[in-house]
Design an enzyme around this catalytic site. Structure first.
Site, mmCIF file in Angstrom:
data_model
loop_
_atom_site.group_PDB
_atom_site.id
_atom_site.type_symbol
_atom_site.label_atom_id
_atom_site.label_comp_id
_atom_site.label_asym_id
_atom_site.label_seq_id
_atom_site.Cartn_x
_atom_site.Cartn_y
_atom_site.Cartn_z
ATOM 1 N N THR A 191 0.926 -1.308 -0.084
ATOM 2 C CA THR A 191 -0.029 0.108 -0.033
ATOM 3 C C THR A 191 0.928 1.297 -0.123
ATOM 4 O OG1 THR A 191 -1.888 -1.171 1.213
ATOM 5 C CG2 THR A 191 -1.663 1.376 1.562
ATOM 6 N N GLY A 245 -6.121 -4.108 7.475
ATOM 7 C CA GLY A 245 -7.391 -3.208 7.328
ATOM 8 C C GLY A 245 -8.351 -3.277 8.655
HETATM 9 N N1 ASP Z 1 -4.397 -1.603 4.650
HETATM 10 C C1 ASP Z 1 -4.639 -2.109 3.635
HETATM 11 C C2 ASP Z 1 -5.978 -3.207 3.576
HETATM 12 O O1 ASP Z 1 -6.163 -3.529 4.644
HETATM 13 C C3 ASP Z 1 -3.617 -3.076 3.154
HETATM 14 C C4 ASP Z 1 -2.045 -2.680 3.264
HETATM 15 O O2 ASP Z 1 -1.845 -1.700 3.946
HETATM 16 O O3 ASP Z 1 -1.345 -3.639 3.335
HETATM 17 O O4 ASP Z 1 -6.683 -2.986 2.620
#
Ligand code: ASP
Length: 324
Positions: A191, A245
């Site tokens: 991300t 998340g």
């Molecule tokens: N936070 C993101 C999600 O859960 C994924 C990540 O940051 O790796 O969609």
């Protein structure tokens, strides 16, 4: 005599307080930019030096784009958008091109933006054909009366706003495809996020992602949720998160850090450590945050063994790092 002594002490105290305040103001950088390219757990030995350098090179390129905008007097919004656009276009990261695949073999993208000046915000979720989701989130903020648009409606809106729409095959990369087939742990991060303090004293935060590999049922993570994976408030700080998340949503991670500063008078680093290293770690919620406060202090805190990260300040201070 007693009165004169008291007066003397009072004047001395005023001078000390005045000087230290002045020092904070003098030390406050004109601008600050911090960015991340995801957090996760990877064995450093399986991550070749060549690969690490490749990531560092791309983080450095993105940093340079944002820094140039800021040193030229651009706004925090411009810096966040262009920095994230670069990372979205770079296939190494889990945002835009290079996003992870969901269970059905598609890419579903999420992004959000927030400005600390007036708490305006915009976000898109589950979009499958917008080349740069962060730009769509910005259009939602500036050109609509809404905060969060999803799926086909968000694409229709982006099209009307003149944003670039691409065939869904644009997002494909072989690495991410293999990641879905094998569900590699190392394919779960990537991300991207960027937080900025600009020369005008304004804060902004942006986050963009493909979410989690193998996600199902139009699952939405924290990245497009204001207060969970993204938050900015000129009274406190700007934050972008990355990690599991579901935990970031349940613990309203980004807003919690800001609230601890606002209501408990904590420093940015104290608040970030409490939320990530204590609260999240205690419930096995993996991830991290990048943040900058209104005085230009930064935090890059994560409970995984790596977080792709970089920052630069107008003072010349700069760093690009991956592992702890
Ligand atoms: N936070 C993101 C999600 O859960 C994924 C990540 O940051 O790796 O969609």
């Amino acid at each position: 005599m007693k009165n004169i002594t008291l007066l003397f002490i009072a004047v001395a105290l005023l001078l000390i307080v005045g000087c230290s305040k002045k020092e904070t103001i003098i030390n406050k950088p004109d601008y600050v930019i911090v960015l991340h390219g995801g957090a996760g757990n990877s064995d450093p030995l399986s991550f070749s030096e060549e690969k690490q350098n490749q990531y560092k090179q791309e983080l450095g390129n993105a940093l340079a784009i944002g820094e140039k905008i800021l040193s030229d007097g651009g706004t925090c919004l411009e810096a966040v958008e262009k920095t994230i656009n670069y990372l979205e276009d770079c296939p190494l990261f889990n945002a835009g091109k290079g996003a992870v695949f969901n269970h059905d073999g598609h890419n579903e993208l999420d992004a959000s933006i927030m400005l600390g000046k007036d708490l305006s915000a915009g976000a898109v979720t589950c979009v499958m054909d917008i080349k740069n989701p962060i730009s769509a989130a910005i259009k939602v903020m500036t050109n609509s009366e809404h905060v969060l648009l999803s799926g086909k409606g968000a694409s229709e809106f982006a099209k009307l706003q003149g944003l670039e729409i691409v065939d869904s095959t644009y997002f494909y990369t072989e690495d991410r495809w293999k990641g879905l087939q094998k569900e590699l742990v190392s394919e779960k991060h990537g991300t991207v996020g960027c937080v900025v303090l600009d020369k005008y004293g304004n804060l902004a935060a942006g986050t963009s992602t493909g979410g989690r590999t193998n996600k199902r049922f139009n699952r939405i993570g924290d990245s497009p949720i204001i207060g969970a994976g993204n938050y900015a408030n000129n009274n406190t700080c700007a934050i972008s998160g990355t990690g599991h998340g579901e935990f970031f949503i349940r613990y309203t991670v980004a807003h919690d850090i800001s609230a601890l500063m606002e209501y408990k008078n904590m420093s940015l680093i104290e608040a970030s450590n409490l939320v990530i290293m204590d609260k999240l770690t205690n419930v096995k919620g993996d991830g991290g945050i990048i943040a900058v406060d209104k005085d230009g202090n930064i935090a890059m805190v994560f409970n995984t063994n790596l977080m792709f990260r970089a920052y630069a300040k107008s003072t010349g201070e700069k760093d690009i790092a991956i592992f702890k």
